[in-house]
Scaffold this active site. Structure first.
Site, short mmCIF file in Angstrom:
data_model
loop_
_atom_site.label_atom_id
_atom_site.label_comp_id
_atom_site.label_asym_id
_atom_site.label_seq_id
_atom_site.Cartn_x
_atom_site.Cartn_y
_atom_site.Cartn_z
N TYR A 24 0.83 -1.20 0.00
CA TYR A 24 0.00 0.00 0.00
C TYR A 24 0.87 1.26 0.00
O TYR A 24 0.53 2.26 -0.61
CB TYR A 24 -0.92 0.00 1.21
CG TYR A 24 -1.89 -1.16 1.22
CD1 TYR A 24 -3.07 -1.10 0.49
CD2 TYR A 24 -1.63 -2.32 1.93
CE1 TYR A 24 -3.95 -2.15 0.48
CE2 TYR A 24 -2.51 -3.38 1.93
CZ TYR A 24 -3.67 -3.29 1.19
OH TYR A 24 -4.53 -4.34 1.18
N ASN A 32 1.73 9.68 -5.32
CA ASN A 32 2.28 10.89 -4.73
C ASN A 32 1.46 11.38 -3.54
O ASN A 32 1.06 12.53 -3.46
CB ASN A 32 2.38 11.99 -5.80
CG ASN A 32 3.33 13.08 -5.37
OD1 ASN A 32 4.21 12.87 -4.54
ND2 ASN A 32 3.15 14.27 -5.92
N ARG A 37 -3.70 4.62 4.18
CA ARG A 37 -5.00 4.14 4.66
C ARG A 37 -6.08 4.48 3.67
O ARG A 37 -7.04 3.74 3.50
CB ARG A 37 -5.31 4.78 6.00
CG ARG A 37 -4.36 4.30 7.07
CD ARG A 37 -4.97 4.45 8.43
NE ARG A 37 -6.10 3.57 8.57
CZ ARG A 37 -6.70 3.34 9.73
NH1 ARG A 37 -6.27 3.92 10.80
NH2 ARG A 37 -7.71 2.54 9.80
N ASN A 46 -13.74 -1.47 -3.33
CA ASN A 46 -13.86 -1.41 -4.79
C ASN A 46 -15.05 -2.21 -5.26
O ASN A 46 -15.23 -3.36 -4.86
CB ASN A 46 -12.56 -1.87 -5.44
CG ASN A 46 -12.45 -3.38 -5.45
OD1 ASN A 46 -12.99 -4.05 -6.32
ND2 ASN A 46 -11.76 -3.92 -4.48
N CYS A 54 -6.93 -6.97 -6.28
CA CYS A 54 -6.57 -6.37 -5.00
C CYS A 54 -5.86 -7.35 -4.09
O CYS A 54 -5.32 -6.96 -3.06
CB CYS A 54 -7.81 -5.80 -4.33
SG CYS A 54 -9.23 -6.88 -4.41
N HIS A 55 -5.84 -8.62 -4.46
CA HIS A 55 -5.15 -9.59 -3.61
C HIS A 55 -3.64 -9.51 -3.80
O HIS A 55 -2.89 -10.12 -3.07
CB HIS A 55 -5.65 -10.99 -3.94
CG HIS A 55 -5.47 -11.40 -5.35
ND1 HIS A 55 -6.40 -11.14 -6.33
CD2 HIS A 55 -4.45 -12.02 -5.96
CE1 HIS A 55 -5.94 -11.61 -7.47
NE2 HIS A 55 -4.76 -12.14 -7.30
N SER A 60 3.48 -3.51 3.89
CA SER A 60 4.89 -3.28 3.61
C SER A 60 5.81 -4.11 4.52
O SER A 60 6.99 -4.19 4.27
CB SER A 60 5.22 -1.81 3.75
OG SER A 60 4.88 -1.36 5.03
N GLU A 83 -0.98 -18.00 -7.90
CA GLU A 83 -0.22 -17.19 -8.86
C GLU A 83 1.29 -17.31 -8.67
O GLU A 83 2.06 -16.68 -9.38
CB GLU A 83 -0.63 -15.72 -8.72
CG GLU A 83 -2.07 -15.50 -9.16
CD GLU A 83 -2.44 -14.02 -9.13
OE1 GLU A 83 -1.61 -13.23 -8.67
OE2 GLU A 83 -3.54 -13.70 -9.59
#
Length: 104
Positions: A24, A32, A37, A46, A54-55, A60, A83
């Site tokens: 994220y 930018n 959050r 979404n 989104c998976h 981080s 994947e």
DNA sequence: TACATGACTATCC
DNA sequence: GGGATAGCCATGT
């Protein structure tokens, strides 16, 4: 609704190739902004889930984080495993190797 | 390691 | 239409 912010986030998510993940913070930096959050909030709500992978977005610190859809986090883990992204108890294995950086 | 604070948006009163 | 609350987190103390 579909604000420009959300569209930007979803567009960024579509750039992530299969077998790779991003964070994220990376998306926030790509947009930018410092509101990681807000990114999570936009991605989590979404309305077009299949169109947006989104998976492929994790935290981080290498953890999966949360997931709204299907069975929740287990679904996210299973999709990532399918994947080629190996996980272990909600954490990404070889996180540095599968981490995708956005190019300007 | 665990808790508290921070930046920005969408959504609910 | 306006203000308050919470959110697929990050980072510092």
């Amino acid at each position: 609704m579909a604000t420009v912010f959300q569209q930007s986030v979803w567009k960024a998510l579509e750039k992530i190739p299969q077998g790779k993940v991003t964070s994220y913070a990376e998306i926030a930096r790509y947009l930018n902004t410092a509101a990681v959050r807000a990114v999570g909030s936009a991605v989590g709500k979404n309305p077009n889930a299949p169109e947006v992978p989104c998976h492929r977005v994790v935290r981080s610190d290498g953890r999966i984080g949360q997931y709204s859809g299907g069975e929740g986090v287990p679904t996210k883990v299973r999709l990532l495993t399918e994947e080629g992204v190996q996980t272990l108890e909600g954490k990404i294995i070889d996180f540095e190797k599968v981490y995708w950086e956005f190019k300007p």
